[in-house]
Design an enzyme around this catalytic site. Structure first.
Site, mmCIF file in Angstrom:
data_model
loop_
_atom_site.group_PDB
_atom_site.id
_atom_site.type_symbol
_atom_site.label_atom_id
_atom_site.label_comp_id
_atom_site.label_asym_id
_atom_site.label_seq_id
_atom_site.Cartn_x
_atom_site.Cartn_y
_atom_site.Cartn_z
ATOM 1 N N GLU A 52 0.805 -1.230 0.000
ATOM 2 C CA GLU A 52 0.000 0.000 0.000
ATOM 3 C C GLU A 52 0.838 1.281 0.000
ATOM 4 O OE1 GLU A 52 -3.041 0.067 2.963
ATOM 5 O OE2 GLU A 52 -3.876 -1.867 2.382
ATOM 6 N N GLU A 60 -5.556 -8.630 1.297
ATOM 7 C CA GLU A 60 -6.228 -8.104 2.484
ATOM 8 C C GLU A 60 -7.684 -7.848 2.163
ATOM 9 O OE1 GLU A 60 -4.524 -4.801 4.627
ATOM 10 O OE2 GLU A 60 -2.466 -5.473 4.243
#
Length: 452
Positions: free
Chosen positions: A177, A359
């Site tokens: 991320e 995720e």
């Protein structure tokens, strides 16, 4: 299986996943390992940030977290007993190279060797993330990702890990991320390093992407052709908040900042021009894009890790609004259809690259009952709906090969400290007991059935 087994209500949807589909769970080093000042580990940006007054709820830190560094063998047994086929975890950069540059810490590297070997001995495939936000403190003192040199130091670190662990790890993820570092770390100041500097934020974006590309190139000589590398990107499907042309136009640019700024250079070798033009009004990002950088960033990858939590709805003035109920995380609107939309959009815009969900999950108000169980039916419903959306994407031709629930266990949730529980497994922080929640038992059945 550890713990008493609660029996959730029957929830069969009659959905079967493809043969060979892989089910797993995910964690990150700083959130679970603890042991931040032993066996040669150096401090990270999160060690220093979490000690600043007011930065983390209740003044909590990851000093102990879930004590995984000492309890790793039992945790791997738990992973095996739950039936997980894949475990995605991150390596702590300052545990391996304490200052971010210089000598390797053998004790730190040996810990991850034991972890990888232990997973393979238990029949679980390791998936390694090289960087999950724990920049070594010494590099941060020198500017962190604002400093172009950090990208080269990251590549050095990546080469060390690839040489040490090699093909024992079949799937490597470079950055976790990068957008969160940009937004939370440099726009909002809620994450380490805690800056509010839009001009620097997008310099950081470029240097992280450069670090990704350099790492891919540095790792290749140490890995066989069958071992895959890719980034882990949190992607948000963006929708107009209303039917106005203004909202539609703003949504396109918002999508550029949320998704295309990261997907395009990695998968197409070019930044989206509309985002570059907009960034140029407040950031010197383009001055930091050197000749050849985009060729490096666009180094071929074989895998894209997708992290999906919520959609974004964009108004005519470029703001975002809530359209769906949220979880305990104020920012998380629950919209399973967004999972389908982002997966099919990747296939349409970027081709048939292999995808993994690394995720997806939510926090729920979990408590340990008198009978020794934890009921988290809300998590079961959330996962069931998102699994179903993923199944529909597969049915429509998306090359999704695995799914990792966030997270394996309750952990240090960044600026929220230990208030939010995201895990399939309950952690009693007073004594570090692990108790599989109802969702863990339900998920084990999904894995056994390979379906819903």
């Amino acid at each position: 299986m550890p713990g008493n087994t609660p029996q959730p209500a029957p929830t069969s949807l009659g959905l079967q996943f493809p043969d060979g589909f892989i089910w797993g769970a995910a964690t990150s080093a700083y959130q679970i390992e603890g042991a931040t000042a032993i066996d040669g580990r150096g401090p990270s940006v999160w060690d220093t940030f979490s000690r600043k007054p007011g930065k983390v709820r209740n003044g909590e830190t990851g000093d102990v977290a879930a004590d995984h560094y000492h309890r790793w063998a039992d945790d791997l047994d738990l992973i095996r007993d739950l039936g997980l086929r894949s475990y995605r975890f991150s390596i702590s950069w300052p545990r391996v190279i304490p200052g971010g540059r210089g000598p390797v810490n053998k004790k730190g590297l040996d810990f991850y060797r034991r972890l990888v070997d232990g997973l393979r001995e238990r029949g679980v495939t390791p998936m390694v993330t090289l960087y999950h936000w724990d920049t070594p403190h010494e590099l941060q003192v020198d500017g962190g990702w604002e400093n172009r040199d950090t990208a080269y130091r990251f590549a050095d670190y990546a080469a060390v890990l690839a040489e040490a662990l090699g093909d024992a790890v079949p799937n490597w993820l470079t950055l976790n991320e990068p957008k969160t570092i940009v937004q939370n770390g440099y726009l909002y100041g809620s994450h380490a390093p805690g800056h509010r500097n839009p001009a620097a934020a997008y310099v950081v974006a470029h240097h992280q992407l450069l670090g990704h590309g350099l790492a891919v190139q540095a790792m290749r000589p140490h890995l066989s052709a069958s071992t895959r590398i890719g980034p882990a990107l949190n992607l948000h499907p963006c929708y107009p908040a209303d039917e106005t042309n203004e909202a539609r136009a703003r949504t396109i640019l918002h999508d550029g900042y949320e998704n295309r700024l990261y997907l395009d250079p990695i998968l197409k070798g070019a930044y989206p021009q509309d985002v570059l033009d907009d960034v140029a009004t407040f950031s010197p990002m383009q001055e930091h894009i050197k000749d050849g950088d985009l060729d490096v960033i666009g180094s071929p990858v074989e895998l894209l890790a997708v992290q999906y939590y919520c959609p974004l709805y964009v108004t005519a003035d470029g703001q975002t609004v809530q359209k769906h109920r949220t979880s305990e995380a104020f920012w998380q609107q629950i919209y399973p259809e967004g999972m389908y939309d982002i997966l099919t959009r990747i296939k349409k815009d970027y081709g048939d690259i292999a995808l993994t969900i690394t995720e997806n999950g939510l926090p729920t108000p979990d408590t340990l009952g008198d009978d020794g169980t934890v009921r988290d039916d809300g998590r079961i419903a959330f996962l069931r709906d998102h699994f179903s959306a993923a199944h529909r994407a597969i049915t429509d031709g998306v090359n999704l090969e695995s799914y990792h629930v966030w997270s394996l266990m309750d952990n240090f949730e960044w600026e929220q400290g230990f208030d939010q529980r995201w895990g399939l497994v309950y952690v009693d922080y007073a004594d570090q007991r692990r108790v599989p929640k109802a969702s863990a038992h339900w998920y084990s059945q999904v894995i056994r059935d390979n379906g819903l």
